[in-house]
Design a protein around this motif. Structure first.
Motif, PDB file in Angstrom:
ATOM      1  N   MET A   1     -11.960  18.704  -9.211  1.00 27.00           N
ATOM      2  CA  MET A   1     -12.606  19.986  -8.895  1.00 27.00           C
ATOM      3  C   MET A   1     -12.264  20.452  -7.478  1.00 27.00           C
ATOM      4  SD  MET A   1     -14.316  22.472 -10.001  1.00 27.00           S
ATOM      5  CE  MET A   1     -14.921  21.907 -11.585  1.00 27.00           C
ATOM      6  N   LYS A   2     -12.216  19.454  -6.556  1.00 28.77           N
ATOM      7  CA  LYS A   2     -11.911  19.808  -5.169  1.00 28.77           C
ATOM      8  C   LYS A   2     -10.507  20.416  -5.071  1.00 28.77           C
ATOM      9  CE  LYS A   2     -11.841  18.056  -0.499  1.00 28.77           C
ATOM     10  NZ  LYS A   2     -11.357  16.948   0.272  1.00 28.77           N
ATOM     11  N   ASN A   3      -9.546  19.760  -5.786  1.00 31.01           N
ATOM     12  CA  ASN A   3      -8.178  20.261  -5.769  1.00 31.01           C
ATOM     13  C   ASN A   3      -8.099  21.674  -6.326  1.00 31.01           C
ATOM     14  OD1 ASN A   3      -7.064  18.041  -4.622  1.00 31.01           O
ATOM     15  ND2 ASN A   3      -6.618  17.014  -6.554  1.00 31.01           N
ATOM     16  N   THR A   4      -8.853  21.908  -7.434  1.00 35.70           N
ATOM     17  CA  THR A   4      -8.867  23.224  -8.055  1.00 35.70           C
ATOM     18  C   THR A   4      -9.355  24.264  -7.061  1.00 35.70           C
ATOM     19  OG1 THR A   4      -9.252  22.284 -10.213  1.00 35.70           O
ATOM     20  CG2 THR A   4      -9.887  24.562  -9.928  1.00 35.70           C
ATOM     21  N   ASN A   5     -10.459  23.957  -6.365  1.00 40.21           N
ATOM     22  CA  ASN A   5     -10.980  24.892  -5.385  1.00 40.21           C
ATOM     23  C   ASN A   5      -9.991  25.123  -4.259  1.00 40.21           C
ATOM     24  OD1 ASN A   5     -13.335  25.571  -6.641  1.00 40.21           O
ATOM     25  ND2 ASN A   5     -14.488  23.873  -5.745  1.00 40.21           N
ATOM     26  N   GLU A   6      -9.333  24.051  -3.827  1.00 42.85           N
ATOM     27  CA  GLU A   6      -8.323  24.169  -2.761  1.00 42.85           C
ATOM     28  C   GLU A   6      -7.200  25.098  -3.214  1.00 42.85           C
ATOM     29  OE1 GLU A   6      -6.846  20.333  -1.622  1.00 42.85           O
ATOM     30  OE2 GLU A   6      -8.752  19.797  -0.688  1.00 42.85           O
TER      31      GLU A   6
ATOM     32  N   ALA B   1      -2.453  42.922   2.273  1.00 41.77           N
ATOM     33  CA  ALA B   1      -2.542  43.600   3.575  1.00 41.77           C
ATOM     34  C   ALA B   1      -1.150  43.992   4.071  1.00 41.77           C
ATOM     35  CB  ALA B   1      -3.240  42.685   4.581  1.00 41.77           C
ATOM     36  N   ALA B   2      -0.183  43.073   3.915  1.00 45.93           N
ATOM     37  CA  ALA B   2       1.194  43.365   4.364  1.00 45.93           C
ATOM     38  C   ALA B   2       1.778  44.518   3.540  1.00 45.93           C
ATOM     39  CB  ALA B   2       2.052  42.107   4.214  1.00 45.93           C
ATOM     40  N   SER B   3       1.487  44.529   2.253  1.00 49.47           N
ATOM     41  CA  SER B   3       2.016  45.595   1.375  1.00 49.47           C
ATOM     42  C   SER B   3       1.402  46.946   1.739  1.00 49.47           C
ATOM     43  CB  SER B   3       1.717  45.289  -0.092  1.00 49.47           C
ATOM     44  OG  SER B   3       2.261  44.048  -0.421  1.00 49.47           O
ATOM     45  N   VAL B   4       0.106  46.946   2.059  1.00 50.50           N
ATOM     46  CA  VAL B   4      -0.550  48.205   2.463  1.00 50.50           C
ATOM     47  C   VAL B   4       0.152  48.751   3.717  1.00 50.50           C
ATOM     48  CG1 VAL B   4      -2.698  49.190   3.401  1.00 50.50           C
ATOM     49  CG2 VAL B   4      -2.781  47.699   1.402  1.00 50.50           C
TER      50      VAL B   4
ATOM     51  N   LYS C   1      -6.361  28.732  -1.604  1.00 49.39           N
ATOM     52  CA  LYS C   1      -5.024  28.995  -1.053  1.00 49.39           C
ATOM     53  C   LYS C   1      -4.412  30.256  -1.681  1.00 49.39           C
ATOM     54  CE  LYS C   1      -0.428  26.934  -1.091  1.00 49.39           C
ATOM     55  NZ  LYS C   1       0.362  25.896  -1.743  1.00 49.39           N
ATOM     56  N   MET C   2      -4.485  30.355  -3.000  1.00 47.65           N
ATOM     57  CA  MET C   2      -3.848  31.485  -3.678  1.00 47.65           C
ATOM     58  C   MET C   2      -4.534  32.813  -3.327  1.00 47.65           C
ATOM     59  SD  MET C   2      -1.389  29.982  -4.953  1.00 47.65           S
ATOM     60  CE  MET C   2      -0.480  31.155  -5.932  1.00 47.65           C
ATOM     61  N   HIS C   3      -5.850  32.783  -3.195  1.00 47.90           N
ATOM     62  CA  HIS C   3      -6.557  34.020  -2.814  1.00 47.90           C
ATOM     63  C   HIS C   3      -6.248  34.403  -1.369  1.00 47.90           C
ATOM     64  CE1 HIS C   3      -8.790  35.133  -6.367  1.00 47.90           C
ATOM     65  NE2 HIS C   3      -9.033  33.858  -6.590  1.00 47.90           N
ATOM     66  N   ARG C   4      -6.127  33.400  -0.514  1.00 49.89           N
ATOM     67  CA  ARG C   4      -5.791  33.695   0.895  1.00 49.89           C
ATOM     68  C   ARG C   4      -4.402  34.341   0.964  1.00 49.89           C
ATOM     69  NH1 ARG C   4      -6.365  28.910   2.706  1.00 49.89           N
ATOM     70  NH2 ARG C   4      -4.167  28.348   2.904  1.00 49.89           N
ATOM     71  N   ILE C   5      -3.459  33.748   0.227  1.00 48.82           N
ATOM     72  CA  ILE C   5      -2.092  34.300   0.219  1.00 48.82           C
ATOM     73  C   ILE C   5      -2.091  35.709  -0.404  1.00 48.82           C
ATOM     74  CG2 ILE C   5       0.204  34.025  -0.846  1.00 48.82           C
ATOM     75  CD1 ILE C   5      -0.276  30.955  -0.460  1.00 48.82           C
TER      76      ILE C   5
ATOM     77  N   ASN D   1      -9.076  45.169  -3.433  1.00 50.27           N
ATOM     78  CA  ASN D   1      -8.730  43.810  -3.878  1.00 50.27           C
ATOM     79  C   ASN D   1      -8.991  42.762  -2.797  1.00 50.27           C
ATOM     80  OD1 ASN D   1      -7.871  45.020  -6.162  1.00 50.27           O
ATOM     81  ND2 ASN D   1      -5.692  44.676  -5.867  1.00 50.27           N
ATOM     82  N   ILE D   2      -8.685  43.131  -1.549  1.00 46.91           N
ATOM     83  CA  ILE D   2      -8.832  42.170  -0.445  1.00 46.91           C
ATOM     84  C   ILE D   2     -10.275  41.664  -0.363  1.00 46.91           C
ATOM     85  CG2 ILE D   2      -8.719  41.919   2.091  1.00 46.91           C
ATOM     86  CD1 ILE D   2      -6.393  43.944   2.027  1.00 46.91           C
ATOM     87  N   PHE D   3     -11.213  42.537  -0.667  1.00 49.64           N
ATOM     88  CA  PHE D   3     -12.622  42.169  -0.504  1.00 49.64           C
ATOM     89  C   PHE D   3     -13.275  41.618  -1.770  1.00 49.64           C
ATOM     90  CE2 PHE D   3     -11.560  45.507   2.536  1.00 49.64           C
ATOM     91  CZ  PHE D   3     -11.837  44.836   3.721  1.00 49.64           C
ATOM     92  N   PHE D   4     -12.772  42.010  -2.948  1.00 50.66           N
ATOM     93  CA  PHE D   4     -13.545  41.697  -4.154  1.00 50.66           C
ATOM     94  C   PHE D   4     -12.858  40.833  -5.214  1.00 50.66           C
ATOM     95  CE2 PHE D   4     -15.529  45.508  -2.386  1.00 50.66           C
ATOM     96  CZ  PHE D   4     -16.806  45.035  -2.231  1.00 50.66           C
ATOM     97  N   VAL D   5     -11.509  40.753  -5.209  1.00 48.62           N
ATOM     98  CA  VAL D   5     -10.840  40.013  -6.294  1.00 48.62           C
ATOM     99  C   VAL D   5     -11.274  38.544  -6.331  1.00 48.62           C
ATOM    100  CG1 VAL D   5      -8.598  39.099  -7.049  1.00 48.62           C
ATOM    101  CG2 VAL D   5      -8.863  41.524  -6.647  1.00 48.62           C
ATOM    102  N   LYS D   6     -11.341  37.919  -5.167  1.00 45.50           N
ATOM    103  CA  LYS D   6     -11.726  36.501  -5.142  1.00 45.50           C
ATOM    104  C   LYS D   6     -13.135  36.309  -5.715  1.00 45.50           C
ATOM    105  CE  LYS D   6     -12.340  32.584  -2.085  1.00 45.50           C
ATOM    106  NZ  LYS D   6     -12.560  32.155  -0.706  1.00 45.50           N
TER     107      LYS D   6
END
Lengths: 246, 233
Positions: free
Chosen positions: A1-6, A20-23, A10-14, B136-141
């Protein structure tokens, strides 16, 4: 479970960083061009031109995010950046799950959907770039009646095949579900009624229709499951019954 | 400056090329991340290769459809910005609507529009969609993690609850295809029939590779059949 959360963290952070970069890129192009040629629009003109669009498209895009994120998972960031959700990314995601026989909502499914979304995004960019380079020689072909007719039918041609996997009892990962489509009867009728009343606006409001239908299907599914009208067989149960038979 | 001088300028071409390369590099980076993670989870490399092959083969046709849209959009806003918008977040219908609204706001049209009108068009196209993805930045997660937590403690309900979203999406999307007109319905049915035939064929003759191309062949066959259905109905 810990790995899944990690992994999801990670994927949501990326995903957030890429969004943000695309915007910045999306906004940067008109900014650079308008500053260079001294054609920056006045706020009053911008409100007049984009105000109505934003009033329509921002609520739609929020509704679609709520409806599509549970399926696309952490790949939804890239899905939105590269566009063409319904005609490309969603079918690509479903196709990937079917090929891998992966169960929805798992880490495995999430990473495979990511692969499908990234690959289909790259293919689109390459094809469009080729289209730009070959625009003049391709114009007679792209403007032909056969091509013009058939491109109007991309969505039914995609979804006819995709719906089959929804009709299947096997939902991936060795899980078998009987009777789950019973929960879709009421939303199906609701969609039919809306489609009859406002056929020309149906595609515009379908994000909102999804938001209405999700709780209906969710609670109906839960009720039918508790009553035993929808049954779920897990892979370990199949293995146990196979062993018993042996 | 005139409308065409800006819309076909080398500066805009340069910006668009850089923009597309950057977004493509994001997709490549994401692909590598997901590929490595899938391998780490123990997914067979052959299956991943099949997903990649299948995604490539089926994505070609809808992408060609986008190129057809590019032809009509480029006639209005020029090649470079059409190229960029359709390669990323945009769609032909939205971009045409945004460009028309920008021209209407200035009380002009494409034949008389100037560079200022093009600037306004670019911003109108950009803002309507871009503001949406900031959400998306604020709500997708929150949405994603919330749905994953449904059904914890009951493995069967957990598996079942994850299918709810897919069932909803397909139900909502398919209804207009069933009742809009006969060619749409027949194209939809043809696609399903082709998929069934391919599945039977691959199982009967053990042609495993064919399964990866089910979506691509169904799409191509059904689109070709649409020409016949339009002619008949």
């Amino acid at each position: 479970m810990k790995n899944t959360n990690e992994y999801y963290e990670k994927m949501h952070r990326i995903g957030k960083i890429l969004t943000a970069a695309s915007v910045l890129i999306f906004v940067g192009i008109p900014l650079v061009v308008c500053l260079r040629y001294d054609i920056m629009p006045r706020i009053s003109d911008l409100l007049l031109a984009a105000g109505g669009l934003m009033a329509i498209f921002i609520p739609i895009s929020i509704a679609e995010t709520i409806a599509e994120t549970p399926i696309m998972g952490s790949s939804y960031y890239l899905t939105c950046i590269t566009g063409n959700v319904l005609n490309l990314k969603l079918p690509a995601a479903l196709n990937a799950l079917k090929i891998a026989d992966a169960e929805q909502g798992t880490e495995e499914a999430d990473s495979l959907i990511g692969i499908a979304v990234a690959v289909s995004s790259l293919v689109t960019m390459i094809i469009i770039t080729l289209g730009v380079l070959l625009l003049t020689p391709l114009k007679p072909f792209l403007g032909s009646e056969v091509v013009a007719t058939s491109i109007n039918y991309v969505l039914p041609a995609l979804f006819g095949c995709i719906v089959l996997s929804m009709l299947s009892k096997d939902v991936g990962g060795g899980v078998t579900i009987n009777g789950r489509l019973k929960a879709a009867i009421i939303p199906f009728v609701i969609c039919l009624i809306i489609c009859f009343i406002i056929p020309e606006y149906y595609s515009v409001v379908q994000g909102f229709i999804m938001i209405i239908c999700i709780p209906i299907i969710y609670f109906t599914t839960k009720r039918l499951y508790k009553k035993g009208k929808i049954t779920v067989t897990l892979p370990e149960e199949k293995e146990a019954s196979a062993e018993e038979e042996v | 400056m005139s409308f065409r001088e800006v819309s076909e300028s080398s500066l805009l071409y340069a910006c668009v090329i850089i923009g597309i390369i950057l977004i493509a590099s994001f997709a490549v980076y994401y692909l590598i991340l997901c590929y490595r993670h899938a391998v780490k989870l123990g997914v067979d490399r052959g299956i991943i290769k099949n997903i990649i092959k299948s995604s490539i083969s089926f994505a070609i046709i809808p992408s060609v459809a986008i190129v057809v849209g590019l032809v009509s959009l480029a006639a209005v806003i020029g090649i470079p910005y059409s190229w960029f918008r359709l390669s990323v977040i945009g769609s032909v219908a939205y971009e045409l609507m945004a460009s028309n609204m920008a021209l209407d706001a200035l009380g002009t049209d494409v034949t008389t529009a100037d560079g200022y009108a093009f600037g306004l068009m670019m911003w109108a196209m950009c803002l309507g969609m871009t503001v949406g993805i900031v959400f998306n930045i604020f709500f997708v997660k929150k949405i994603h993690m919330g749905t994953l937590s449904i059904g914890k403690g009951d493995a069967k309900w957990g598996a079942l609850s994850q299918t709810v979203f897919m069932t909803t999406l397909i139900t909502v999307l398919v209804v207009p295809m069933l009742i809009s007109d006969l060619p749409t319905l027949m194209t939809f049915i043809t696609s399903g029939v082709i998929a069934i035939l391919i599945t039977m064929l691959s199982k009967t003759f053990s042609i495993k590779w064919l399964e990866s191309f089910t979506l691509a062949f169904s799409l191509l066959g059904a689109m070709a059949s649409s020409v016949l259905w339009v002619g008949l109905f």
